[in-house]
Enzyme design. Structure first.
Site, PDB file in Angstrom:
ATOM      1  N   THR A 180       0.825  -1.218   0.000  1.00  0.00           N
ATOM      2  CA  THR A 180       0.000   0.000   0.000  1.00  0.00           C
ATOM      3  C   THR A 180       0.845   1.247   0.000  1.00  0.00           C
ATOM      4  OG1 THR A 180      -1.856  -1.060   1.075  1.00  0.00           O
ATOM      5  CG2 THR A 180      -1.686   1.302   1.379  1.00  0.00           C
TER       6      THR A 180
ATOM      7  N   TYR B  46      -8.115   0.748  -3.506  1.00  0.00           N
ATOM      8  CA  TYR B  46      -6.963   1.235  -4.284  1.00  0.00           C
ATOM      9  C   TYR B  46      -6.217   0.013  -4.792  1.00  0.00           C
ATOM     10  CZ  TYR B  46      -4.708  -0.207   0.012  1.00  0.00           C
ATOM     11  OH  TYR B  46      -4.315  -0.946   1.090  1.00  0.00           O
TER      12      TYR B  46
ATOM     13  N   THR C 199       1.590  -4.334   4.187  1.00  0.00           N
ATOM     14  CA  THR C 199       1.403  -4.552   5.629  1.00  0.00           C
ATOM     15  C   THR C 199       0.919  -5.965   5.939  1.00  0.00           C
ATOM     16  OG1 THR C 199      -0.881  -3.749   5.510  1.00  0.00           O
ATOM     17  CG2 THR C 199       0.856  -2.132   6.029  1.00  0.00           C
ATOM     18  N   ASP C 200       0.332  -6.666   4.959  1.00  0.00           N
ATOM     19  CA  ASP C 200      -0.273  -7.972   5.264  1.00  0.00           C
ATOM     20  C   ASP C 200       0.734  -8.975   5.824  1.00  0.00           C
ATOM     21  OD1 ASP C 200      -2.948  -8.335   2.774  1.00  0.00           O
ATOM     22  OD2 ASP C 200      -2.499  -6.821   4.298  1.00  0.00           O
TER      23      ASP C 200
ATOM     24  N   LYS D 187       0.225  -7.199  12.869  1.00  0.00           N
ATOM     25  CA  LYS D 187      -0.864  -6.359  12.347  1.00  0.00           C
ATOM     26  C   LYS D 187      -2.162  -6.810  13.005  1.00  0.00           C
ATOM     27  CE  LYS D 187      -3.118  -4.948   7.997  1.00  0.00           C
ATOM     28  NZ  LYS D 187      -3.063  -5.058   6.498  1.00  0.00           N
TER      29      LYS D 187
ATOM     30  N   GLU E 219      -1.722 -27.963  29.056  1.00  0.00           N
ATOM     31  CA  GLU E 219      -2.908 -28.773  28.676  1.00  0.00           C
ATOM     32  C   GLU E 219      -2.530 -29.955  27.794  1.00  0.00           C
ATOM     33  OE1 GLU E 219      -5.573 -24.802  28.241  1.00  0.00           O
ATOM     34  OE2 GLU E 219      -6.557 -26.709  27.797  1.00  0.00           O
TER      35      GLU E 219
END
Ligand code: DAS
Length: 345
Positions: free
Chosen positions: A29, A43, A109-110, A182, A302
């Site tokens: 981006t 976009y 950013t992903d 993120k 656990e």
């Protein structure tokens, strides 16, 4: 004439003592473009080339001698292990160059957090490595990319940034590439570290508050110059009624480890224990992470991890646990060594 020569010499001296920062652009981006200033979420990512990104921020020239390279031009959800290897090899080569003081990676950013953690593990340099992205394209009102990039170059040019591992600069904060993730998909304060940022950057000045307490970069036993390939590691997301199909498919595809993105404390449904034990018996490492955002998976709580020979990912989320598993398996680690790596990195 004498004045001109003096001024030129002073400029040259100033330029000589300014840091040289290389911006490696990969897309995302921060290089995105929308049709309208009101388009903050609609976009196309990975459109604007690195020279335009740099030219669009004249203030950069006041803080460093900045050059750019276009390594890729892709949205980061499309990253592959090969992209990680190519990028890391370029970062490593640049930081070996005495004329380069720091590197900034512009990135979608992903999967930014995965790349930042990978660089934290495999780059043997104490020079600043700063990964930066943006949540809005440069064409949008209140775009965040320009200030994020200016801040990232300020941090990369700052000698105080050395030796802190890979860094992520977003939204005025300086995060560790190890800790940051993120957490929101359409807000500028998307990037969060559950143990807190390392510092803040305000008007080009870095304010530091803590250091990363884990091994990284020059103290890492992993080295990009010795990694030829990254073994396949997959992530199995867990939920009520989960079955064995995903695990079986990953095993059939040649996964060397499966990150169990468990519910709660990395929990394993009763019916799934034999499924994971079967994968383990076929030489596929089982690493328990959690789909829960915060906290960390407790070993032998656990699940009897010692008895099963399973590994816990500690506080690493599934996507980061996958990066460490792949890097560690590339150096031939067994379950015992893997678990030590998850405590230390
Ligand atoms: N698709 C997203 C990416 O490239 C856009 C972004 O947020 O950077 O990661």
């Amino acid at each position: 004439m004498a004045l001109f020569i003096l001024a030129a010499a002073a400029l040259q001296a100033h330029a000589a003592d300014r840091a040289h920062v290389v911006v490696l652009a990969t897309g995302g981006t921060i290089a995105g473009a929308g049709a309208d200033a009101a388009n903050s979420a609609t976009y196309q990512a990975a459109k604007v080339p690195v020279d335009k990104l740099i030219a669009g921020i004249p203030e950069l020239a006041k803080i460093a001698d900045v050059s750019g390279e276009q390594v890729f031009q892709i949205a980061s959800e499309s990253f592959t292990n090969d992209n990680l290897l190519v990028l890391a090899r370029r970062v490593s080569a640049l930081l070996k160059d005495k004329t380069v003081d720091g590197v900034v990676v512009t990135h979608g950013t992903d999967t930014l957090e995965e790349t930042a953690y990978f660089l934290n593990l495999v780059i043997h340099s104490d020079k600043p490595i700063v990964v930066v992205g943006s949540m809005r394209p440069g064409t949008a009102l209140s775009a965040d990319g320009a200030l994020n990039l200016l801040d990232a170059v300020s941090v990369a040019a700052n000698p105080e940034s050395r030796g802190r591992g890979s860094l992520v600069v977003m939204n005025d904060e300086i995060h560790s590439g190890r800790d940051v993730t993120k957490t929101i998909n359409i807000k500028t304060n998307a990037f969060v570290s559950q143990w807190g940022p390392l510092g803040m950057i305000v008007e080009g000045r870095a304010y530091w508050f803590r250091k990363l307490d884990k091994k990284h970069t020059i103290n890492s036993e992993f080295d990009i110059d010795r990694i030829k390939d990254l073994p396949r590691v997959d992530i199995a997301y867990n939920y009520g009624t989960v079955g064995k199909e995903a695990y079986e498919a990953f095993a059939a595809a040649g996964a060397k480890a499966v990150i169990h993105a468990g519910t709660g404390n990395g929990s394993v449904a009763g019916r799934m224990v034999p499924v994971l034990q079967d994968l383990q018996s076929r030489g596929i490492q089982i690493i328990r992470s959690s789909r829960v955002w915060g906290g960390f998976v407790v070993r032998n709580a656990e699940q009897p991890d010692d008895q099963y020979g399973w590994v816990v990912a500690h506080d690493l989320n599934p996507q980061k646990a996958r990066i460490l598993a792949s890097v560690a398996l590339a150096s031939g680690m067994d379950a015992k060594a893997l678990q030590k790596a998850y405590w230390e990195y």
